[in-house]
Design a protein around this motif. Structure first.
Motif, short mmCIF file in Angstrom:
data_model
loop_
_atom_site.label_atom_id
_atom_site.label_comp_id
_atom_site.label_asym_id
_atom_site.label_seq_id
_atom_site.Cartn_x
_atom_site.Cartn_y
_atom_site.Cartn_z
N VAL A 4 9.64 -8.20 -7.72
CA VAL A 4 9.08 -8.76 -8.95
C VAL A 4 7.56 -8.74 -8.86
CG1 VAL A 4 8.96 -10.79 -10.43
CG2 VAL A 4 11.10 -10.23 -9.24
N GLU A 5 6.93 -8.10 -9.84
CA GLU A 5 5.48 -7.93 -9.80
C GLU A 5 4.83 -8.55 -11.04
OE1 GLU A 5 3.86 -4.14 -8.40
OE2 GLU A 5 2.58 -4.11 -10.18
N ALA A 49 5.67 -14.65 -8.27
CA ALA A 49 7.04 -15.03 -7.93
C ALA A 49 7.20 -15.05 -6.42
CB ALA A 49 8.02 -14.04 -8.54
N LEU A 50 7.85 -16.07 -5.92
CA LEU A 50 8.10 -16.19 -4.49
C LEU A 50 8.86 -14.95 -3.99
CD1 LEU A 50 7.96 -18.04 -1.97
CD2 LEU A 50 10.20 -18.91 -2.63
N GLY A 51 8.28 -14.30 -2.96
CA GLY A 51 8.88 -13.08 -2.45
C GLY A 51 8.48 -11.83 -3.20
N GLY A 52 7.77 -11.97 -4.30
CA GLY A 52 7.36 -10.83 -5.12
C GLY A 52 5.94 -10.39 -4.83
N THR A 53 5.33 -9.77 -5.84
CA THR A 53 3.99 -9.20 -5.70
C THR A 53 3.11 -9.68 -6.85
OG1 THR A 53 4.84 -7.22 -4.61
CG2 THR A 53 2.65 -7.05 -5.60
N VAL A 54 1.86 -9.95 -6.54
CA VAL A 54 0.89 -10.29 -7.58
C VAL A 54 -0.31 -9.35 -7.44
CG1 VAL A 54 -0.29 -12.05 -6.18
CG2 VAL A 54 -0.43 -12.15 -8.68
N ILE A 79 4.32 -15.90 -0.36
CA ILE A 79 4.88 -17.10 0.26
C ILE A 79 4.22 -18.33 -0.37
CG2 ILE A 79 5.44 -15.95 2.44
CD1 ILE A 79 2.85 -17.00 3.60
N TRP A 80 4.81 -19.51 -0.08
CA TRP A 80 4.31 -20.73 -0.72
C TRP A 80 2.83 -20.97 -0.41
CZ3 TRP A 80 7.00 -22.32 -4.51
CH2 TRP A 80 8.39 -22.30 -4.50
N THR A 81 2.40 -20.69 0.82
CA THR A 81 1.02 -20.98 1.20
C THR A 81 0.00 -20.05 0.55
OG1 THR A 81 1.34 -19.65 3.20
CG2 THR A 81 1.67 -22.01 3.41
N ASP A 82 0.49 -18.99 -0.14
CA ASP A 82 -0.45 -18.14 -0.89
C ASP A 82 -0.97 -18.85 -2.13
OD1 ASP A 82 -0.28 -15.96 0.84
OD2 ASP A 82 1.51 -15.17 -0.17
N GLY A 83 -0.28 -19.86 -2.56
CA GLY A 83 -0.74 -20.60 -3.74
C GLY A 83 -1.92 -21.49 -3.41
N GLY A 84 -2.81 -21.63 -4.37
CA GLY A 84 -3.98 -22.50 -4.18
C GLY A 84 -5.15 -22.04 -5.02
N GLU A 85 -6.30 -22.63 -4.76
CA GLU A 85 -7.52 -22.29 -5.49
C GLU A 85 -8.33 -21.28 -4.67
OE1 GLU A 85 -10.51 -24.96 -7.97
OE2 GLU A 85 -11.03 -24.98 -5.84
N TYR A 86 -8.66 -20.16 -5.32
CA TYR A 86 -9.44 -19.11 -4.66
C TYR A 86 -10.83 -19.07 -5.27
CZ TYR A 86 -5.14 -17.31 -2.51
OH TYR A 86 -4.00 -17.18 -1.78
N GLU A 87 -11.80 -18.74 -4.43
CA GLU A 87 -13.19 -18.66 -4.88
C GLU A 87 -13.77 -17.30 -4.50
OE1 GLU A 87 -16.66 -21.86 -4.79
OE2 GLU A 87 -16.47 -20.85 -2.84
N LEU A 88 -14.38 -16.65 -5.49
CA LEU A 88 -15.02 -15.35 -5.27
C LEU A 88 -16.54 -15.55 -5.33
CD1 LEU A 88 -14.86 -12.22 -5.01
CD2 LEU A 88 -14.91 -12.14 -7.52
N ALA A 117 9.26 -20.18 -7.90
CA ALA A 117 10.58 -19.65 -7.51
C ALA A 117 11.37 -19.19 -8.73
CB ALA A 117 11.38 -20.72 -6.77
N ALA A 118 10.86 -19.46 -9.94
CA ALA A 118 11.60 -19.11 -11.16
C ALA A 118 11.79 -17.61 -11.31
CB ALA A 118 10.87 -19.66 -12.39
N GLY A 119 11.02 -16.83 -10.58
CA GLY A 119 11.16 -15.39 -10.67
C GLY A 119 12.53 -14.91 -10.22
N TYR A 120 13.25 -15.74 -9.45
CA TYR A 120 14.58 -15.35 -8.98
C TYR A 120 15.67 -15.65 -9.99
CZ TYR A 120 12.93 -14.44 -4.25
OH TYR A 120 12.30 -13.92 -3.16
N LEU A 121 15.39 -16.49 -10.98
CA LEU A 121 16.43 -16.87 -11.91
C LEU A 121 17.01 -15.69 -12.70
CD1 LEU A 121 14.99 -20.25 -13.25
CD2 LEU A 121 16.78 -19.89 -11.53
N PRO A 122 16.20 -14.80 -13.27
CA PRO A 122 16.79 -13.65 -13.97
C PRO A 122 17.62 -12.77 -13.04
CG PRO A 122 14.47 -13.90 -14.55
CD PRO A 122 14.74 -14.81 -13.40
N ILE A 123 17.17 -12.64 -11.79
CA ILE A 123 17.91 -11.81 -10.84
C ILE A 123 19.26 -12.43 -10.54
CG2 ILE A 123 17.87 -10.88 -8.50
CD1 ILE A 123 14.80 -10.84 -8.73
#
Length: 216
Positions: free
Chosen positions: A19-20, A35-40, A99-108, A129-135
């Motif tokens: 899921v991207e 999405a958890l396990g997916g790609t952003v 993964i869960w720890t990828d979430g947060g505030e990023y600064e550029l 985790a909602a990205g898994y619901l359609p699957i």
């Protein structure tokens, strides 16, 4: 039919980690989701042309961790190099297997040639985790189709087995009816022949001449 269902299941399971999502992070305060396990795919800038140095970090309440550091047209730091990639030509940063720890505030932070910060902006990345619901819904649908197909096959086999004795019984009943119908016909023929013989006997008697018996 069965092969199609199995193929659908394999396909759904195979894309569960594919899921991207895309997010434009060029605006300060952008809200991005993955999405958890997916790609952003995060667009941090238009391109790296003319940028001598920039740094992208994740901030927590206590620390700031550098994720990417770009200096002199090359990446000198990539903390998640095993599951990420940066494309300088369009300024996009791709993170796989979220993964869960990828979430947060990023600064550029973008620096000019003198080492001064020329631009600073933040984005919020939320992992869902909602990205898994359609699957999961697709997997369940495939299982239901497989179940219905199995029930249909079983019912068809039972119906086929039930029809065989019935056809045999119908043939036996037909033969019995034919035998029952033929028997009275034979009796009627015999009765008719008997009546004819009797009539012939009755006709013959009167035709015999009477003889006179004279006394000796």
């Amino acid at each position: 039919m069965l092969e199609a269902v199995v193929g659908l299941l394999l396909m759904l399971l195979g894309v569960s980690h594919g899921v991207e999502t895309y997010c434009d992070g060029r605006q300060d305060g952008a809200q991005c989701y993955g999405a958890l396990g997916g790609t952003v795919v995060l667009q941090l800038m238009d391109n790296t042309s003319g940028i001598s140095r920039y740094q992208w970090s994740i901030k927590t309440t206590t620390t700031t961790t550098t994720i990417i550091r770009w200096t002199n047209n090359m990446i000198v730091i990539n903390a998640i190099a095993n599951r990420s990639s940066f494309t300088p030509s369009d300024g996009t940063f791709r993170i796989n297997n979220l993964i869960w720890t990828d979430g947060g505030e990023y600064e550029l932070e973008i620096f000019d040639s003198d080492g001064n910060i020329s631009e600073k902006r933040t984005l919020q990345l939320t992992i869902q985790a909602a990205g898994y619901l359609p699957i999961m819904a697709g997997v369940l649908s495939a299982l239901v189709i497989l179940l219905v197909f199995g029930v249909a096959v079983v019912c068809a086999q039972k119906k086929k087995q039930n029809n065989k004795p019935k056809e045999k019984e119908d043939h036996e009943l037909t033969y019995a009816d034919v035998r029952t119908v033929q028997q009275p016909v034979r009796q009627m023929q015999k009765k008719a022949e008997t009546e004819v013989e009797v009539e012939y006997g009755q006709v013959k008697f009167p035709e015999r001449p009477q003889q006179t018996v004279e006394p000796a």
